[in-house]
Design a protein around this motif. Structure first.
Motif, mmCIF file in Angstrom:
data_model
loop_
_atom_site.group_PDB
_atom_site.id
_atom_site.type_symbol
_atom_site.label_atom_id
_atom_site.label_comp_id
_atom_site.label_asym_id
_atom_site.label_seq_id
_atom_site.Cartn_x
_atom_site.Cartn_y
_atom_site.Cartn_z
ATOM 1 N N GLU A 176 -31.960 15.841 -23.726
ATOM 2 C CA GLU A 176 -31.453 16.260 -24.769
ATOM 3 C C GLU A 176 -32.635 16.810 -26.011
ATOM 4 O O GLU A 176 -32.490 18.021 -26.405
ATOM 5 N N ARG A 212 -25.817 15.627 -30.081
ATOM 6 C CA ARG A 212 -27.236 15.104 -30.151
ATOM 7 C C ARG A 212 -27.277 13.683 -30.191
ATOM 8 O O ARG A 212 -28.292 13.161 -30.020
ATOM 9 N N HIS A 213 -26.687 13.195 -31.323
ATOM 10 C CA HIS A 213 -26.553 11.765 -31.568
ATOM 11 C C HIS A 213 -26.563 10.823 -30.422
ATOM 12 O O HIS A 213 -26.768 9.600 -30.646
ATOM 13 N N GLU A 250 -22.004 4.134 -28.881
ATOM 14 C CA GLU A 250 -23.342 3.636 -28.752
ATOM 15 C C GLU A 250 -23.618 2.024 -28.430
ATOM 16 O O GLU A 250 -24.067 1.519 -27.454
ATOM 17 N N GLY A 302 -31.207 16.152 -35.725
ATOM 18 C CA GLY A 302 -31.465 14.817 -35.896
ATOM 19 C C GLY A 302 -30.992 13.972 -34.656
ATOM 20 O O GLY A 302 -29.859 14.582 -34.023
ATOM 21 N N THR A 303 -31.685 12.899 -34.492
ATOM 22 C CA THR A 303 -31.162 12.066 -33.376
ATOM 23 C C THR A 303 -31.098 10.821 -33.729
ATOM 24 O O THR A 303 -31.086 10.361 -35.218
ATOM 25 N N GLY A 304 -30.547 9.816 -32.920
ATOM 26 C CA GLY A 304 -30.488 8.350 -33.224
ATOM 27 C C GLY A 304 -29.275 8.047 -34.052
ATOM 28 O O GLY A 304 -28.117 8.836 -33.913
ATOM 29 N N ARG A 305 -29.045 7.048 -34.487
ATOM 30 C CA ARG A 305 -27.773 6.689 -35.482
ATOM 31 C C ARG A 305 -27.448 7.508 -36.192
ATOM 32 O O ARG A 305 -28.074 7.736 -37.273
ATOM 33 N N ILE A 356 -18.712 7.400 -33.189
ATOM 34 C CA ILE A 356 -20.089 7.465 -32.385
ATOM 35 C C ILE A 356 -21.024 6.243 -32.168
ATOM 36 O O ILE A 356 -21.525 5.824 -31.123
ATOM 37 N N ASN A 357 -21.197 5.712 -33.166
ATOM 38 C CA ASN A 357 -22.041 4.427 -33.450
ATOM 39 C C ASN A 357 -21.284 3.391 -32.681
ATOM 40 O O ASN A 357 -21.985 2.570 -31.821
#
Lengths: 394, 364
Positions: free
Chosen positions: A240, A220-221, A199, B283-286, A195-196
């Motif tokens: 989101e 969501r991430h 991104e 949670g969001t973000g990395r 996932i990272n």
């Protein structure tokens, strides 16, 4: 910023069901039944739903693997179905796909350099500096050692294989990446890495993603916007934060509450013997609110068949909310359950849920704080306004 | 209802007198090796666990951590390339691993059952569900065809497959993923086992269906006072059903404890990292990740097998295999700095850390 790179208008994909001697088409599997979406450049749209919701079919139509039955797909404002042969070839470069299972989507008899370099061969492109160097760069881009290019897929772990799949999809510098459950076959510890990586690649290459998944936690991430699908239709769509913090559709709420919480104090089954389910229960909503304080909504049963979707709101047969509404109590019971499905029981839902298909409508403003972007958050439920907090006990 | 209630009381009693009841299944110091082109490779290394009546043990680990192989060894289902090189697996006091293959099967089949991850692959596509549900009953109990059919319907009812009477005549492909997994559970329950081992029973399922299947397993376990072993890679999934947790890494147990403290105060950096990597819907973000990947059993790192990926690594970790420390009562952590991790602080920098690690090593 809000410049759409991909637009889907009223997309329908039906698969005919043939029967009898003449193989006449007797009915259709309504896999995708009127879906409209917009994906903005450099952003990620998460598409969420259970198996059979049509999300993978939609992904396949978008990359051009399947032709749509009706409706339009516009890439950069151009209608895909009207493209010339050359235009279609260009389209295939612009829209690439990352598949779910890195164990079956890579040819075991091809080396990694052959797999990642194959798009160049198919499209007759010789990248600057040669194919070998290009493959090395791509592998580096996804965090793999270019020295491993001569290895075969079985020599890599699941997460690494998925990186190979991503490198292959990136080879032709696409604008849009359609990712169909890209991490669901991977260990939790590795999911985050992929996932990272996606991104990072988005930030670096300005890619737009359509991210298809059934796991709301993962979506969501990565997603900026989320669309929830049920039986070929979108039932809720929005930014989101709006969808996750202010879910309005009972289905979205059920999906959210089904995401496992890593909290051992939330027991799945009451240990005190407080609630014992009677044998042969026929009430399909007994699961709702059963775990006590947290009120996890457990949907009973599986989604209905898309060959014969329920009348009215497609979700009404599993909806946990409808039978609890006052409207359901005051109206006479609907018809007897069909003889072959006595398990359906006598569920009373408001008549409107059984007769009218709810349209995707903007959420009512003021139901929750931060409803500024109200118009972009749409919900297809007759009673959406009445849902405030998905975690309240029913 | 009263049955369930007394069962629940019994459960709390068990919890209080921690060592009183004899375990249904006790695995001690199990090691399994595979014969590969790269030589003997150790997939499971000195694993011990206990399965008690009415309790659920979750075995958590990444692919290749040995969590599935250890269960296959207990059931005697290891492939021919694998051998059990050490350890015992006592079922009712009898060491299964010392028995001949035939005796092993005879003992195990009755009392230990397994539910596999991929129900579509585990069910035979050319037989009806009813036939497969009762195959074991007819073979082992000599049940008549009619009785077996009746029992099959009961079993499907038990796992809450709607319309069981009609569905026993159907084939596996006519069932949805969640329903197929219910069929698998029903067939595992057909001989009324004392221990049920479920290997990633919900990994292939949707989140909504995953919740249904886990709840079903937990209900059946509570009702029958079975010992349940849940094997999974996702700590998030088992939080709500497990009583005890064993976290495995590279073939070894790295942390063993009752469920609550594992989540609230992990005593091993690997457990801590696994917990952080669960993608939550709030949670969001990395996403925090565990860097790198599990070591290949053919090329195990020196010292602590987790040290190349550990965020609290110290000098001693690279050279010494950590002993099984007991940082608190009823807990085990295979970390040189288990006390520090449990207390939520970073271990002291290298100099003093070495001393502590060495003294720990003497105990082990």
């Amino acid at each position: 910023m809000a410049e759409p790179v991909l637009e889907v208008r009223d997309l329908v994909k039906h698969y005919p069901v043939r029967n009898g001697l003449l193989r006449r088409s007797v009915s259709a599997v309504k896999a995708v039944d009127g879906v409209s979406l917009t994906l903005d450049r450099g952003r990620t749209l998460g598409l969420v739903g259970e198996s059979g919701s049509g999300k993978s079919t939609l992904a396949r139509v978008l990359v051009g693997v399947e032709p749509p039955t009706s409706g339009q797909v516009l890439v950069d404002g151009e209608d895909v179905s009207r493209l010339s042969r050359a235009g279609r070839k260009q389209l295939r470069r612009d829209v690439q796909m990352v598949f779910q299972d890195p164990y079956t989507s890579l040819n075991p008899r091809m080396s990694v350099s052959e797999i990642v370099g194959e798009p160049f061969a198919i499209h007759g492109i010789s990248p600057a500096g040669g194919r070998r160097a290009a493959v090395g760069e791509l592998l580096e881009l996804v965090g793999l050692d270019p020295d491993h290019a001569a290895r075969y897929p079985h020599q890599f772990s699941g997460g690494q294989r998925q990186r190979v799949g991503i490198a292959r999809a990136l080879a032709l510098r696409p604008k849009i990446l359609v990712c169909d459950e890209p991490v669901s076959a991977l260990d939790v510890s590795v999911q985050g890495q992929v996932i990272n990586l996606l991104e990072d690649l988005q930030a670096e290459l300005g890619l737009s993603y359509l991210f298809v998944a059934h796991d709301l936690g993962v979506v969501r991430h990565i997603a900026h916007d989320v669309a929830v699908m049920y039986l070929g239709r979108i039932v809720e769509q929005g930014a989101e934060a709006e969808v996750y913090d202010g879910a309005q559709h009972p289905y979205t709420q059920a999906l959210l509450s089904a995401v496992p919480v890593p909290d051992p104090s939330v027991r799945l089954v009451a240990t005190g013997g407080a609630r014992v389910e009677p044998a042969g229960t026929t009430d399909p909503v007994t699961g709702a609110g059963a775990t006590g304080s947290v009120g996890a909504i457990v949907l009973e049963g599986d989604p209905p068949s898309p060959v014969d979707p329920p009348s009215g709101c497609p979700f009404h047969t599993r909806c946990w909310l409808a039978p609890t509404l006052p409207e359901a109590r005051t109206e006479p019971a609907s018809a007897q359950p069909p003889a072959d499905r006595p398990d359906l029981g006598l569920r009373q839902v408001p008549t409107v849920c059984e007769t009218d298909v709810p349209a995707l409508a903007p959420r009512s403003p003021g139901t929750s704080p931060g409803a500024a972007g109200g118009a972009s958050h749409v919900v297809a439920c007759h009673f959406a306004r009445e849902l405030v907090d998905p975690r309240v006990e029913v | 209802m009263s049955r369930t209630q007394s069962a629940a009381e019994e459960k709390t009693v068990h919890k209080d007198e921690s060592s009183a009841p004899p375990p249904l299944l006790e695995v001690t110091d199990l090691s399994v090796e595979f014969r590969t082109s790269a030589g003997q490779v150790r997939a499971v290394d000195g694993l011990s666990y206990r399965v008690e009546a009415g309790r659920t043990l979750a075995i958590v680990g990444e692919s290749g951590s040995g969590k599935s192989v250890s269960s296959l060894a207990v059931l005697g289902l290891l492939p021919d390339t694998a051998t059990v090189t050490a350890g015992t697996a006592r079922l009712d006091g009898v060491d299964l691993l010392a028995l001949s293959r035939k005796e092993h099967r005879a003992r195990c089949g009755d009392q230990v059952a397994m539910v596999f991850q991929d129900a579509l692959a585990a069910l035979n596509p050319v037989h009806t569900v009813g036939y497969q549900l009762t195959e074991a009953l007819r073979a082992r109990r000599g049940m008549s065809r009619a009785d077996a059919r009746k029992r099959a319907v009961e079993l499907l009812d038990l796992v809450k497959v709607p319309n069981a009477k009609a569905r026993v005549k159907e084939y596996p492909h006519e069932f949805s993923g969640g329903m197929r997994q219910r069929v698998m559970i029903a067939s595992a329950l057909s001989l009324d086992p004392a221990v049920l081992i479920a290997d990633e029973p919900t990994t292939a399922l949707d989140v909504t269906v995953q919740a249904q299947v886990l709840r079903l397993l937990a209900e059946i376990q509570a009702e029958r006072q079975m010992g349940l072993v849940l094997i999974t890679h996702d700590l998030g999934v088992v939080a709500g059903v497990a009583d005890d947790v064993t976290v495995m890494y590279a073939g070894r147990a790295v942390e063993q404890a009752p469920v609550v403290p594992v989540y609230t105060a992990p005593a091993h950096p690997y457990t801590r990292a696994l917990l952080r990597s669960i993608p939550s819907a709030s949670g969001t973000g990395r996403l925090p990740v565990i860097p790198g990947r599990p070591p290949s059993p053919a090329a195990m790192p020196s010292g602590c097998p987790f040290h190349p990926r550990c965020d609290a690594v110290r000098g001693v970790c690279r050279t010494e295999v950590p002993p099984h420390a007991v940082p608190a009562e009823g807990r085990m952590s295979a970390c040189h700095f288990a006390d520090d991790i449990l207390a939520g602080r970073d271990p002291a920098p290298d100099g003093s850390g070495n001393d502590r690690g060495d003294s720990g090593g003497d105990h082990g």
